[in-house]
Enzyme design. Structure first.
Site, PDB file in Angstrom:
ATOM      1  N   ASP A  67       0.812  -1.218   0.000  1.00 19.84           N
ATOM      2  CA  ASP A  67       0.000   0.000   0.000  1.00 19.84           C
ATOM      3  C   ASP A  67       0.844   1.265   0.000  1.00 19.84           C
ATOM      4  O   ASP A  67       2.069   1.215   0.195  1.00 19.84           O
ATOM      5  CB  ASP A  67      -0.960  -0.014   1.205  1.00 19.84           C
ATOM      6  CG  ASP A  67      -0.290  -0.489   2.483  1.00 19.84           C
ATOM      7  OD1 ASP A  67       0.952  -0.444   2.538  1.00 19.84           O
ATOM      8  OD2 ASP A  67      -0.988  -0.906   3.418  1.00 19.84           O
ATOM      9  N   ASN A 136      -7.277  -2.429  14.344  1.00 19.93           N
ATOM     10  CA  ASN A 136      -8.687  -2.659  13.970  1.00 19.93           C
ATOM     11  C   ASN A 136      -8.838  -3.883  13.051  1.00 19.93           C
ATOM     12  O   ASN A 136      -9.907  -4.126  12.510  1.00 19.93           O
ATOM     13  CB  ASN A 136      -9.278  -1.416  13.292  1.00 19.93           C
ATOM     14  CG  ASN A 136      -8.608  -1.093  11.966  1.00 19.93           C
ATOM     15  OD1 ASN A 136      -7.672  -1.789  11.554  1.00 19.93           O
ATOM     16  ND2 ASN A 136      -9.068  -0.052  11.290  1.00 19.93           N
ATOM     17  N   HIS A 138      -7.137  -4.425  10.175  1.00 21.96           N
ATOM     18  CA  HIS A 138      -6.872  -4.254   8.736  1.00 21.96           C
ATOM     19  C   HIS A 138      -5.594  -4.962   8.311  1.00 21.96           C
ATOM     20  O   HIS A 138      -4.673  -5.136   9.110  1.00 21.96           O
ATOM     21  CB  HIS A 138      -6.867  -2.768   8.322  1.00 21.96           C
ATOM     22  CG  HIS A 138      -5.687  -1.957   8.764  1.00 21.96           C
ATOM     23  ND1 HIS A 138      -5.771  -0.608   9.044  1.00 21.96           N
ATOM     24  CD2 HIS A 138      -4.378  -2.269   8.956  1.00 21.96           C
ATOM     25  CE1 HIS A 138      -4.582  -0.141   9.378  1.00 21.96           C
ATOM     26  NE2 HIS A 138      -3.722  -1.136   9.331  1.00 21.96           N
TER      27      HIS A 138
HETATM   28  C1  F6R Z   1       1.485  -1.293   6.017  1.00 19.71           C
HETATM   29  C2  F6R Z   1       0.271  -2.063   6.182  1.00 19.71           C
HETATM   30  C3  F6R Z   1      -0.540  -1.981   7.434  1.00 19.71           C
HETATM   31  C4  F6R Z   1       0.311  -2.223   8.684  1.00 19.71           C
HETATM   32  C5  F6R Z   1      -0.555  -2.088   9.938  1.00 19.71           C
HETATM   33  C6  F6R Z   1       0.263  -2.249  11.194  1.00 19.71           C
HETATM   34  O1  F6R Z   1       2.051  -1.541   4.753  1.00 19.71           O
HETATM   35  O2  F6R Z   1      -0.098  -2.752   5.288  1.00 19.71           O
HETATM   36  O3  F6R Z   1      -1.573  -2.936   7.367  1.00 19.71           O
HETATM   37  O4  F6R Z   1       0.882  -3.493   8.626  1.00 19.71           O
HETATM   38  O5  F6R Z   1      -1.161  -0.830   9.964  1.00 19.71           O
HETATM   39  O6  F6R Z   1       1.148  -1.172  11.324  1.00 19.71           O
HETATM   40  P1  F6R Z   1       2.311  -1.190  12.422  1.00 19.71           P
HETATM   41  O7  F6R Z   1       3.260  -2.248  11.993  1.00 19.71           O
HETATM   42  O8  F6R Z   1       2.934   0.176  12.340  1.00 19.71           O
HETATM   43  O9  F6R Z   1       1.660  -1.496  13.715  1.00 19.71           O
END
Ligand code: F6R
Length: 243
Positions: A67, A136, A138
């Site tokens: 992303d 959440n 995602h």
């Molecule tokens: C980033 C991505 C997001 C992160 C998620 C966790 O490329 O795809 O899904 O993996 O927001 O972020 P962190 O690792 O900062 O807790």
């Protein structure tokens, strides 16, 4: 889903880096899906250190990132393009032609997303996909409510994601949108590794393990895949019965 619980993010990083290293040795043209955020950093640093100790031919791998914020300039230090170059691509000396990131600078985001899907197809799909998970639930930027058959597209970030990620944008405003691989795109990867570390991920990890696949928890789609490993440290696994 296979679950691996190790003591720390660093231990996960080392074990997973060794796994990927071996896969690339066996399959030099491996297509690797990559993630950003704080979770993959110990893994990236373990991979860089492994490759510096035991050189590996990386010239034929191809990478695709999950992303990118939208809109955002590539030279902006908060862009995922900047992040990947800083923590991985430059250190592994990967060429611009072998790395793929959705462009936060694209004027026409529909075409950008469609072409990205096309580029993944042309190389035969993603062989090895790394994921993090948002508090959440995602994966990529597929926020709760995302369709299981979604492809790469522009999405509006949820309020909680904006709050969580605002910390990276010191003086800048965080964009409200992002371009992300869809849930269907992610699920078509052949081998998937999701890392969740730290106590703040313990609630979502428990939910993920306990609930049936549901749009409310996008990562739960991984339960429909036959080759997924969830990598946890003691802190993120603390609410699971096994502990
Ligand atoms: C980033 C991505 C997001 C992160 C998620 C966790 O490329 O795809 O899904 O993996 O927001 O972020 P962190 O690792 O900062 O807790």
């Amino acid at each position: 889903m296979k679950i691996e619980i190790l003591s720390s993010p660093e231990e996960i990083g080392i074990k997973l880096a060794r796994k990927l290293y071996r896969r690339i040795m066996l399959q030099p043209k491996l297509v690797v899906g990559l993630a950003t955020g704080s979770t993959p950093l110990p893994f990236y640093s373990a991979l860089v250190s492994l490759v510096s100790k035991k050189p590996l031919d990386l010239s034929r791998i191809t990478t695709f990132n999950l992303d990118e914020y939208y809109p955002i300039g590539r030279s902006n230090c908060n862009s995922y393009y900047f992040f990947m170059n800083k923590y991985l691509f430059k250190l592994l000396k990967l060429n611009d032609t072998q790395v793929n990131l959705l462009s936060g600078e694209a004027k026409d985001y529909h075409t950008e997303c469609k072409n990205y899907e096309g580029r993944i197809k042309v190389v035969g799909g993603i062989d090895w996909q790394l994921l993090g998970i948002g508090v959440n639930g995602h994966i990529g930027f597929n926020e709760p409510g995302s369709e299981f058959n979604s492809l790469t597209r522009r999405v509006r970030l949820s309020g909680s994601t904006i709050e969580m990620n605002r910390r990276f944008f010191s003086n800048d405003k965080i964009p409200f949108y992002a371009l992300t691989m869809g849930l269907k795109t992610i699920l078509s990867a052949k081998d998937i590794h999701l890392i969740a570390t730290g106590e703040n991920k313990s609630r979502i990890v428990r939910k993920l393990i306990l609930t049936k696949p549901s749009k409310k928890l996008p990562a739960s789609i991984l339960k429909l895949h036959h080759n997924v490993t969830i990598w946890l440290d003691n802190a993120s696994a603390k609410l699971l019965e096994v502990n």
